[in-house]
Enzyme design. Structure first.
Site, mmCIF file in Angstrom:
data_model
loop_
_atom_site.group_PDB
_atom_site.id
_atom_site.type_symbol
_atom_site.label_atom_id
_atom_site.label_comp_id
_atom_site.label_asym_id
_atom_site.label_seq_id
_atom_site.Cartn_x
_atom_site.Cartn_y
_atom_site.Cartn_z
ATOM 1 N N HIS A 165 0.836 -1.207 0.000
ATOM 2 C CA HIS A 165 0.000 0.000 0.000
ATOM 3 C C HIS A 165 0.872 1.258 0.000
ATOM 4 O O HIS A 165 0.451 2.315 -0.477
ATOM 5 C CB HIS A 165 -0.943 -0.011 1.206
ATOM 6 C CG HIS A 165 -2.247 0.664 0.929
ATOM 7 N ND1 HIS A 165 -3.207 0.143 0.082
ATOM 8 C CD2 HIS A 165 -2.749 1.861 1.360
ATOM 9 C CE1 HIS A 165 -4.241 0.977 0.007
ATOM 10 N NE2 HIS A 165 -3.983 2.012 0.775
ATOM 11 N N ARG A 168 1.336 2.403 -3.415
ATOM 12 C CA ARG A 168 0.164 3.204 -3.843
ATOM 13 C C ARG A 168 0.301 4.643 -3.348
ATOM 14 O O ARG A 168 0.087 5.595 -4.102
ATOM 15 C CB ARG A 168 -1.104 2.552 -3.297
ATOM 16 C CG ARG A 168 -2.417 3.260 -3.623
ATOM 17 C CD ARG A 168 -3.566 2.368 -3.145
ATOM 18 N NE ARG A 168 -4.823 3.065 -2.975
ATOM 19 C CZ ARG A 168 -5.722 3.271 -3.946
ATOM 20 N NH1 ARG A 168 -5.474 2.854 -5.173
ATOM 21 N NH2 ARG A 168 -6.873 3.875 -3.689
#
Length: 200
Positions: A165, A168
């Site tokens: 993540h 991201r």
């Protein structure tokens, strides 16, 4: 919570806290890593063998599109638009979006698919077949991707606690630093609410 519990178990008949608002928790800012660190991570897998090529393609796709791990493992062969160099993503709440794939990501995915088709010719390759598969030919899990990312982080001397993540978050941070519009970033990340994107 304590007063709610007391009401539930019958220790009190009224909750004096119903008119009191809970304090707002401060929002933690998303953690991102530098472009240099991303480049080190992306170059870690050996793209000359099938599993290394798959891992390179996954890392490139994550950083190129800002996809969530669940979205990248959910990709099917038919979601890839090679001529348009983009990918169809199924996100949270069954919302679908199209995201452009950068040149490096497209090259990595093409290399992986070529090796996959050569080595695993018996696997289904229709539009609903999973794009990223494990050594048994079944869809890769999010846990497997997390393990792979941790492995490559250690390999290049980065903190293994960095999560997929974080890739991201790094995509979003680097896009904004490069002059991207917040609304365009909202679309790319698949955020339903602009407020979610504004944390960047």
């Amino acid at each position: 919570s304590f007063h709610k519990w007391m009401e539930r178990v019958g220790l009190t008949t009224s909750n004096p806290m119903t008119l009191i608002r809970s304090p707002k928790q401060p929002k933690r800012l998303p953690k991102a890593i530098t472009v240099d660190q991303i480049e080190r991570l992306l170059s870690a897998p050996d793209a000359n063998d099938l599993l290394g090529a798959r891992d390179r393609a996954i890392l490139e796709a994550l950083y190129s599109t800002g996809m969530r791990v669940s979205e990248v493992v959910g990709l099917n062969r038919g979601d890839l638009n090679e001529s348009g160099e983009c990918v169809q993503i199924r996100g949270k709440g069954k919302r679908e979006r199209m995201a452009p794939l950068g040149g490096h990501a497209m090259t990595a995915i093409r290399n992986y698919v070529k090796l996959l088709d050569a080595e695993k010719a018996s696997l289904p390759s229709g539009p609903t077949a999973p794009l990223f598969v494990n050594k048994n030919g079944t869809r890769l899990s999010t846990r497997s991707v997390r393990r792979k990312v941790a492995k490559y982080l250690v390999q290049v001397g980065l903190d293994p606690d960095i999560s997929p993540h974080t890739i991201r978050h790094s995509f979003a941070t680097h896009m904004l630093a490069g002059g991207a519009e917040i609304r365009a970033l909202q679309e790319l990340l698949g955020h339903a609410n602009i407020a979610t994107t504004q944390i960047y």
